[in-house]
Design a protein around this motif. Structure first.
Motif, PDB file in Angstrom:
ATOM      1  N   THR A  67      22.601  22.468  -5.781  1.00  0.00           N
ATOM      2  CA  THR A  67      23.013  21.231  -5.125  1.00  0.00           C
ATOM      3  C   THR A  67      23.048  20.123  -6.166  1.00  0.00           C
ATOM      4  N   VAL A  68      24.145  19.376  -6.210  1.00  0.00           N
ATOM      5  CA  VAL A  68      24.289  18.279  -7.163  1.00  0.00           C
ATOM      6  C   VAL A  68      23.641  17.020  -6.567  1.00  0.00           C
ATOM      7  N   HIS A  69      22.854  16.317  -7.395  1.00  0.00           N
ATOM      8  CA  HIS A  69      22.103  15.149  -6.953  1.00  0.00           C
ATOM      9  C   HIS A  69      22.746  13.854  -7.457  1.00  0.00           C
ATOM     10  N   GLU A  70      22.322  12.743  -6.872  1.00  0.00           N
ATOM     11  CA  GLU A  70      22.868  11.428  -7.221  1.00  0.00           C
ATOM     12  C   GLU A  70      22.670  11.081  -8.691  1.00  0.00           C
ATOM     13  N   ASP A  71      21.580  11.587  -9.298  1.00  0.00           N
ATOM     14  CA  ASP A  71      21.268  11.237 -10.684  1.00  0.00           C
ATOM     15  C   ASP A  71      21.998  12.105 -11.709  1.00  0.00           C
ATOM     16  N   GLY A  72      22.934  12.953 -11.239  1.00  0.00           N
ATOM     17  CA  GLY A  72      23.702  13.780 -12.165  1.00  0.00           C
ATOM     18  C   GLY A  72      23.044  15.083 -12.546  1.00  0.00           C
ATOM     19  N   THR A  73      21.924  15.401 -11.922  1.00  0.00           N
ATOM     20  CA  THR A  73      21.290  16.691 -12.141  1.00  0.00           C
ATOM     21  C   THR A  73      21.694  17.637 -11.005  1.00  0.00           C
ATOM     22  N   ALA A  74      21.311  18.891 -11.136  1.00  0.00           N
ATOM     23  CA  ALA A  74      21.587  19.878 -10.091  1.00  0.00           C
ATOM     24  C   ALA A  74      20.451  20.885 -10.065  1.00  0.00           C
ATOM     25  N   SER A  75      20.135  21.378  -8.897  1.00  0.00           N
ATOM     26  CA  SER A  75      19.074  22.377  -8.787  1.00  0.00           C
ATOM     27  C   SER A  75      19.286  23.221  -7.549  1.00  0.00           C
ATOM     28  N   GLY A  76      18.690  24.401  -7.571  1.00  0.00           N
ATOM     29  CA  GLY A  76      18.812  25.271  -6.415  1.00  0.00           C
ATOM     30  C   GLY A  76      18.282  26.654  -6.687  1.00  0.00           C
ATOM     31  N   PRO A  77      18.302  27.502  -5.674  1.00  0.00           N
ATOM     32  CA  PRO A  77      17.687  28.822  -5.787  1.00  0.00           C
ATOM     33  C   PRO A  77      18.598  29.883  -6.388  1.00  0.00           C
ATOM     34  N   VAL A  78      17.963  30.913  -6.929  1.00  0.00           N
ATOM     35  CA  VAL A  78      18.647  32.170  -7.226  1.00  0.00           C
ATOM     36  C   VAL A  78      18.746  32.925  -5.906  1.00  0.00           C
ATOM     37  N   LEU A  79      19.916  33.445  -5.580  1.00  0.00           N
ATOM     38  CA  LEU A  79      20.150  34.078  -4.283  1.00  0.00           C
ATOM     39  C   LEU A  79      19.846  35.563  -4.271  1.00  0.00           C
ATOM     40  N   GLY A  80      19.732  36.178  -5.448  1.00  0.00           N
ATOM     41  CA  GLY A  80      19.400  37.597  -5.509  1.00  0.00           C
ATOM     42  C   GLY A  80      20.593  38.490  -5.255  1.00  0.00           C
ATOM     43  N   GLY A  81      20.329  39.790  -5.269  1.00  0.00           N
ATOM     44  CA  GLY A  81      21.378  40.759  -4.990  1.00  0.00           C
ATOM     45  C   GLY A  81      21.978  41.412  -6.208  1.00  0.00           C
ATOM     46  N   ALA A  82      21.430  41.143  -7.394  1.00  0.00           N
ATOM     47  CA  ALA A  82      21.908  41.791  -8.627  1.00  0.00           C
ATOM     48  C   ALA A  82      23.417  41.660  -8.788  1.00  0.00           C
ATOM     49  N   VAL A  83      23.922  40.437  -8.632  1.00  0.00           N
ATOM     50  CA  VAL A  83      25.358  40.175  -8.761  1.00  0.00           C
ATOM     51  C   VAL A  83      25.762  40.193 -10.234  1.00  0.00           C
ATOM     52  N   SER A  84      26.874  40.829 -10.522  1.00  0.00           N
ATOM     53  CA  SER A  84      27.317  40.933 -11.911  1.00  0.00           C
ATOM     54  C   SER A  84      28.800  40.611 -12.017  1.00  0.00           C
ATOM     55  N   PHE A  85      29.146  39.772 -13.004  1.00  0.00           N
ATOM     56  CA  PHE A  85      30.529  39.437 -13.309  1.00  0.00           C
ATOM     57  C   PHE A  85      30.746  39.542 -14.814  1.00  0.00           C
ATOM     58  N   MET A  86      31.995  39.730 -15.211  1.00  0.00           N
ATOM     59  CA  MET A  86      32.324  39.601 -16.624  1.00  0.00           C
ATOM     60  C   MET A  86      32.024  38.178 -17.066  1.00  0.00           C
ATOM     61  N   LEU A  87      31.464  38.046 -18.262  1.00  0.00           N
ATOM     62  CA  LEU A  87      31.176  36.722 -18.790  1.00  0.00           C
ATOM     63  C   LEU A  87      32.453  35.931 -19.043  1.00  0.00           C
ATOM     64  N   ALA A  88      32.376  34.621 -18.810  1.00  0.00           N
ATOM     65  CA  ALA A  88      33.455  33.743 -19.256  1.00  0.00           C
ATOM     66  C   ALA A  88      33.672  33.986 -20.749  1.00  0.00           C
ATOM     67  N   ARG A  89      34.917  34.052 -21.164  1.00  0.00           N
ATOM     68  CA  ARG A  89      35.179  34.497 -22.541  1.00  0.00           C
ATOM     69  C   ARG A  89      34.481  33.658 -23.608  1.00  0.00           C
ATOM     70  N   PRO A  90      34.370  32.321 -23.438  1.00  0.00           N
ATOM     71  CA  PRO A  90      33.612  31.573 -24.455  1.00  0.00           C
ATOM     72  C   PRO A  90      32.124  31.912 -24.481  1.00  0.00           C
ATOM     73  N   HIS A  91      31.608  32.606 -23.453  1.00  0.00           N
ATOM     74  CA  HIS A  91      30.191  32.966 -23.393  1.00  0.00           C
ATOM     75  C   HIS A  91      29.931  34.413 -23.803  1.00  0.00           C
ATOM     76  N   ILE A  92      30.983  35.141 -24.166  1.00  0.00           N
ATOM     77  CA  ILE A  92      30.812  36.521 -24.611  1.00  0.00           C
ATOM     78  C   ILE A  92      30.038  36.534 -25.930  1.00  0.00           C
ATOM     79  N   PRO A  93      29.081  37.459 -26.103  1.00  0.00           N
ATOM     80  CA  PRO A  93      28.307  37.480 -27.347  1.00  0.00           C
ATOM     81  C   PRO A  93      29.177  37.765 -28.558  1.00  0.00           C
ATOM     82  N   PRO A  94      28.866  37.132 -29.687  1.00  0.00           N
ATOM     83  CA  PRO A  94      29.648  37.382 -30.901  1.00  0.00           C
ATOM     84  C   PRO A  94      29.326  38.752 -31.491  1.00  0.00           C
ATOM     85  N   PRO A  95      30.198  39.288 -32.322  1.00  0.00           N
ATOM     86  CA  PRO A  95      29.884  40.547 -33.000  1.00  0.00           C
ATOM     87  C   PRO A  95      28.609  40.404 -33.816  1.00  0.00           C
ATOM     88  N   LEU A  96      27.805  41.453 -33.827  1.00  0.00           N
ATOM     89  CA  LEU A  96      26.542  41.385 -34.560  1.00  0.00           C
ATOM     90  C   LEU A  96      26.744  41.346 -36.066  1.00  0.00           C
TER      91      LEU A  96
END
Length: 372
Positions: A228-257
Motif C-alpha cells: 500500500t502506498v502512503h502519503e509520505d511516499g513510502t509503501a509497505s505490505g505483506p508477502v502473500l505466499g504461494g511460491a509465485v515465480s516469474f521471469m526476472l525483469a531483464r534489467p534485474h537478470i544476474p550478470p554473467p559470473l
C-alpha cells in the motif's frame, strides 16, 4: 459447444474450483478472453527424453496445440531473447525469455489486486497480451496501461489486442520506470519478477493505491507482495505466499559470473548448516535476504560436490560441502558470505521459522527491507 469453447469453460471451472477465480466480475472477464487467440504464434514445451533442458515448438494446427492453450500451465513463447516457435525445427537448448503465464496465477493476481470499477491500472509486462485483455474486459481499455520491454513482443501483443478489438494504452520500454504520463494509478501489477520494488512505481501510484509484484532473488526463490502506498511516499505490505515465480525483469537478470575466483584459496571451517538451506523454498528466500548479490553454482571438485556462492558485487565467495561426515565451508573475498547466511538463517530459526506470509516488505527512498 465447440471444442474451443468447451476447453475454455473447463479451464474457468478449474480455476473457480481451485480458488484462483473467486468473484463474478473476474469470472466474466476470464470468460470473455479466449487464451488461444494470444498463442497463435505457438509456444514451446519441454522436450522429453533429454538429459538437458531442451524445448520443442508447438505451432497452431499441431496435435495438442489447442488443448495446450487451455491447460493451466505457463507456456514459453520466446527463447534466448529473439527465438519464437516458427523459427525452430527440432529442439533448442537455451533459456526462455518470455511466456504466457498460467491462467490460474494471472487470475489469482488480478483478484489479489482488489480493483474496483473505474480504477486505473498500470501493468508491467504485456507479454502475449492475455492478462492485458482480461484487465480490459474487467475495467475497460481506457483504464489500462501496459508496458512491455521487448519491442518484438510488444508489437505482437499490440496486433493481437487490436485484432481482438481491445485498445488499451500500450507502451514499449523499461517497465521499471513506469509510465509517468498516465499517472497517478490506482493499481500497479507486475507480471515479471523484480529484486527490489522500483521507486517509480510508488511515485506513480496514488496514496492508498496498491502495488502487486513478485520479489525475486538470484538464488531462485520468490514471493508475491502487495504494498500500500502512503502519503509520505513510502509503501509497505505483506508477502502473500504461494511460491509465485516469474521471469526476472531483464534489467534485474544476474550478470554473467565471468572468471571464477580461486576456490582453493580462502579459509576453511566447520559450519552449522549445509546446503539444505538452499534446497528449501522458504529458507532459500531467507538466505537471499542475507546475500542478495550472490549467485549459486554446483561443481564437482576433488571427487566431491561443492555448492558455491559468488557475490558479483564484492567478489566474495563461499564453497560448502561435506567430507568425512562433517559440514565444511571455505570462504574468500572481503565479506564472509556463509557467515551472513548462518546469522540470517539462525535468526529466522530462533524466531520460530515464521512462514513467508508473516513477512512484511517496506520501501522508502532509502531502500527496501523485508522482515518477519
Amino acid at each position: 459447444m465447440t471444442d474451443q469453447a468447451q476447453l475454455h469453460q473447463q479451464l474457468i471451472d478449474r480455476m473457480t474450483i481451485g480458488g484462483s477465480l473467486r468473484t463474478e466480475p473476474w469470472r466474466r472477464a476470464a470468460a470473455a478472453v479466449p487464451r488461444h487467440e494470444f498463442l497463435r504464434g505457438g509456444y514451446f514445451r519441454r522436450a522429453l527424453g533429454s538429459d538437458f533442458t531442451a524445448w520443442q515448438p508447438i505451432r497452431e494446427g499441431d496435435p495438442g496445440w489447442l488443448e495446450g492453450c487451455y491447460t493451466d500451465e505457463s507456456l514459453v513463447t520466446q527463447i534466448a531473447g529473439t527465438i519464437v516457435p516458427e523459427d525452430i525445427r527440432g529442439r533448442i537448448m537455451r533459456e526462455p525469455t518470455s511466456s504466457s503465464t498460467l491462467p490460474s496465477l494471472v487470475l489469482r493476481m488480478l483478484e489479489d489486486l482488489q480493483v474496483e470499477d473505474g480504477h486505473k491500472v498500470l501493468e508491467i509486462g504485456t507479454g502475449t497480451g492475455y492478462s492485458t485483455a482480461v484487465l480490459c474486459a474487467r475495467l475497460g481499455a481506457r483504464n489500462v496501461t501496459s508496458i512491455e520491454y521487448d519491442p518484438w513482443v510488444a508489437s505482437r501483443a499490440r496486433t493481437v489486442l487490436g485484432h481482438f478489438g481491445t485498445y488499451p494504452t500500450l507502451v514499449t520500454g523499461d517497465g521499471l520506470h513506469g509510465h509517468g504520463a498516465g499517472a497517478p494509478y490506482d493499481r500497479v501489477i507486475a507480471t515479471c519478477g523484480v529484486r527490489t520494488m522500483p521507486q517509480a512505481w510508488i511515485e506513480q501510484t496514488r496514496p492508498g493505491g496498491l502495488i502487486l509484484a513478485t520479489l525475486c532473488g538470484w538464488l531462485g526463490s520468490s514471493e508475491l507482495a502487495r504494498l500500500t502506498v502512503h502519503e509520505d511516499g513510502t509503501a509497505s505490505g505483506p508477502v502473500l505466499g504461494g511460491a509465485v515465480s516469474f521471469m526476472l525483469a531483464r534489467p534485474h537478470i544476474p550478470p554473467p559470473l565471468g572468471l571464477l575466483p580461486d576456490l582453493d584459496d580462502g579459509k576453511e571451517r566447520e559450519t552449522t548448516i549445509g546446503t539444505e538451506v538452499l534446497e528449501d523454498w522458504s529458507s532459500r528466500f531467507v538466505v537471499q535476504l542475507a546475500v542478495p548479490d550472490a549467485q549459486r553454482l554446483t561443481m564437482q571438485r576433488d571427487r566431491r560436490t561443492e555448492d558455491v556462492l559468488v557475490d558479483v558485487a564484492t567478489g566474495s565467495w563461499a564453497a560448502v560441502y561435506s567430507e568425512g561426515g562433517r559440514r565444511l565451508v571455505r570462504q574468500g573475498g572481503p565479506e564472509p558470505l556463509w557467515d551472513a547466511v548462518e546469522e540470517q538463517f539462525g535468526s529466522w530459526c530462533a524466531a520460530g521459522a515464521p512462514t513467508l506470509e508473516e513477512f512484511t516488505v517496506t520501501v522508502t527512498p532509502l531502500g527496501q527491507t523485508i522482515r518477519w
